[in-house]
Design a protein around this motif. Structure first.
Motif, mmCIF file in Angstrom:
data_model
loop_
_atom_site.group_PDB
_atom_site.id
_atom_site.type_symbol
_atom_site.label_atom_id
_atom_site.label_comp_id
_atom_site.label_asym_id
_atom_site.label_seq_id
_atom_site.Cartn_x
_atom_site.Cartn_y
_atom_site.Cartn_z
ATOM 1 N N ASN A 57 -104.530 32.852 50.138
ATOM 2 C CA ASN A 57 -105.158 31.585 49.735
ATOM 3 C C ASN A 57 -104.650 30.411 50.559
ATOM 4 O O ASN A 57 -105.423 29.549 50.961
ATOM 5 N N LEU A 58 -103.337 30.382 50.795
ATOM 6 C CA LEU A 58 -102.786 29.293 51.604
ATOM 7 C C LEU A 58 -103.342 29.352 53.027
ATOM 8 O O LEU A 58 -103.702 28.334 53.615
ATOM 9 N N HIS A 59 -103.448 30.572 53.547
ATOM 10 C CA HIS A 59 -104.028 30.743 54.885
ATOM 11 C C HIS A 59 -105.475 30.255 54.895
ATOM 12 O O HIS A 59 -105.921 29.569 55.819
ATOM 13 N N GLY A 60 -106.191 30.565 53.825
ATOM 14 C CA GLY A 60 -107.593 30.142 53.721
ATOM 15 C C GLY A 60 -107.733 28.627 53.674
ATOM 16 O O GLY A 60 -108.774 28.085 54.060
ATOM 17 N N LEU A 61 -106.704 27.940 53.205
ATOM 18 C CA LEU A 61 -106.746 26.474 53.139
ATOM 19 C C LEU A 61 -106.296 25.839 54.455
ATOM 20 O O LEU A 61 -106.156 24.625 54.550
ATOM 21 N N GLY A 62 -106.019 26.689 55.428
ATOM 22 C CA GLY A 62 -105.667 26.161 56.750
ATOM 23 C C GLY A 62 -104.178 26.041 56.989
ATOM 24 O O GLY A 62 -103.754 25.496 58.012
ATOM 25 N N ALA A 63 -103.363 26.528 56.052
ATOM 26 C CA ALA A 63 -101.911 26.468 56.278
ATOM 27 C C ALA A 63 -101.538 27.468 57.372
ATOM 28 O O ALA A 63 -102.196 28.488 57.558
ATOM 29 N N ASP A 64 -100.465 27.139 58.037
ATOM 30 C CA ASP A 64 -99.940 27.997 59.087
ATOM 31 C C ASP A 64 -98.916 28.911 58.376
ATOM 32 O O ASP A 64 -97.738 28.616 58.330
ATOM 33 N N VAL A 65 -99.433 30.014 57.789
ATOM 34 C CA VAL A 65 -98.602 30.869 56.933
ATOM 35 C C VAL A 65 -97.811 31.874 57.767
ATOM 36 O O VAL A 65 -98.382 32.537 58.645
ATOM 37 N N VAL A 66 -96.517 31.969 57.500
ATOM 38 C CA VAL A 66 -95.717 33.047 58.081
ATOM 39 C C VAL A 66 -95.118 33.819 56.911
ATOM 40 O O VAL A 66 -94.376 33.253 56.112
#
Ligand code: UDX
Length: 437
Positions: free
Chosen positions: A344-353
């Protein structure tokens, strides 16, 4: 005893190895060639503490073998059915395709006096149907239902030393014979005074689903209290401690956080709702829909907390997601709240690691779009926010002072309430827990 175990997934692989460890002569059977090859070489197809050790020792003893050939079930007197009962696509009900086909495939190899033992979690009424199927296909063979309560991460211990045994058997002479055979299978546990409940098929099936429904309800109850605590300024962990001292309530399964996931609780409560509706008693377990809804809201809550902590926008912010497995000591990401938060965070455009000690491979298969790292340090480096969504020991033991130097801004969302809030705040972090001020 000579035992076959049909289905060598999570349940079956552990069960087969544990039965051999107890001294039985076991053959594990599965249609998946790759899985059988791994197991036959003494390796586990998934992460489960203690399983590789018993797989190797049982194989070396000559009491455990694996095959894709169902005819090798011939000669065993007890045949465990341990295949999966996943949620049907687009529906809440359980998919019984694998159970039915496993029993159908086994029937030609059954001989008089053989016992087929269901271990899979099934909707109530399934065993009675299967008993008819077995007796018409192999007259002289019998059926019992013996649900499994193993927890991932403790599966070997839970199988060898269960906290209770439940046998669902028929009320006739066959039922008495089935009980004697199961007593022999579980002789060690019984000699250690493990409680035993001998009952009918329907009760045995319901014991399993109601146990999981109760556990799910307990978790969602405390998560509902966390929602109230969040607006009232209360602390749900202290609340859980205080109510948990009441022996009638008990402290276990009252950890508020990002909620439950895994291969059992979510699909089992949905299948239970679907079955209750089929039986005309949907209203009796209508609360399970609320249990499910509360549970799913907690995932969104963690995402919202990350967003709030970053000033309302996660776009192009680096977020370190610590944890992907649905719980620690597992590589299982089925219905994992942790993986959901990362996606979900990735879907919101966050740069998830994202980092997890065991679950990266499984996560990668489902969500190759995410960026994974094997090291906590790499995940934390230059992070704008850190979120813990699986309480692995190595995350719980992070030193807030040492890791502060790695991040860009010291913001931590503790989605499992597993950190010492005071220590993290004292080290200069903005700490946010679930249902805690
Ligand atoms: C569960 C049942 O416990 C087991 O008896 C059954 O046979 C299969 O399903 P498992 O799926 O291995 O076992 O996990 P469990 O330990 O029950 O945890 C389920 C989920 O609940 C995890 O995601 C865990 O993180 C979460 N959980 C558990 C909480 O959120 N809070 C708690 O207090 C306890």
């Amino acid at each position: 005893m000579k035992i076959s175990v049909v289905g060598c997934g999570y349940l079956g692989a552990v069960h087969a190895a544990a039965m051999a460890e107890l001294g039985h002569d076991v053959v594990g059977i599965d249609v998946d060639t790759a899985k059988i090859e791994l197991l036959a070489s003494g390796r586990a197809p998934f992460f489960e503490p203690g399983l590789p050790e018993i797989l190797t020792s049982a194989r070396d003893s000559g009491r455990l073998r694996f095959t894709t050939d169902m005819s090798e079930a011939r000669g065993s007197s007890v045949h465990f059915i341990a295949v999966g009962t996943p949620q049907k696509k687009g529906e809440y009900a359980a998919d019984l395709t694998y159970v039915n086909s496993a029993v159908d495939a086994l029937i030609p190899f059954l001989t008089d006096g053989d016992l087929v033992v269901g271990k899979s979690t099934v909707p109530v009424g399934t065993a009675a149907d299967l008993a008819v199927r077995v007796s018409s296909g192999a007259p002289g063979a019998m059926l019992a239902w013996n649900p499994e309560f193993l927890r991932e991460g403790f599966a070997v211990k839970d199988t060898i030393s269960p906290d209770r045994l439940v046998y669902g058997v028929s009320s006739d002479h066959d039922g008495a014979v089935a009980k004697e055979m199961l007593d022999e299978v579980y002789a060690k546990a019984l000699s250690e005074n493990t409680p035993l409940v001998v009952t009918d098929y329907a009760t045995a099936e319901l014991v399993k689903v109601s146990a999981n429904a109760f556990l799910a309800t307990k978790i969602s109850f405390i998560n509902a209290m966390a929602e109230i605590a969040e607006v009232a300024g209360a602390d749900v962990t202290q609340l859980a401690d205080a109510i948990g001292y009441d022996a009638r309530i008990g402290r276990r399964f009252l950890n508020a956080g990002v909620g439950f996931g895994g291969g059992c609780l979510p699909k089992d409560i949905r299948a239970f709702s679907a079955r209750a509706e089929e039986l005309g008693r949907g209203e009796s377990v209508a609360f399970l829909k609320e249990v499910d809804a509360i549970n799913l809201r907690r995932r969104q809550r963690v995402v919202d907390m990350v967003r709030e902590s970053l000033g309302g926008e996660v776009y192009q912010k680096k977020v370190a997601v610590l944890g992907l497995a649905f719980k620690p000591d597992s590589d299982d990401v089925r219905d994992s709240p942790a993986l959901d938060v990362a996606v979900n965070l990735h879907g919101l455009g966050a740069d998830v690691v994202a980092m997890d000690p065991q679950a990266i491979e499984n996560s990668k298969r489902l969500h190759p779009q995410l960026l994974f790292t094997e090291s906590v340090e790499a995940a934390l480096r230059h992070a704008d926010a850190v979120v813990i969504v699986t309480e692995w020991k190595e995350f719980r033991e992070l030193d807030p002072v040492a890791v502060k130097a790695l991040v860009k801004s010291p913001v931590i969302i503790d989605g499992r309430n597993c950190l010492d809030a005071i220590a993290w705040r004292e080290a200069g972090w903005t700490y946010r827990g679930m249902g805690r001020p």
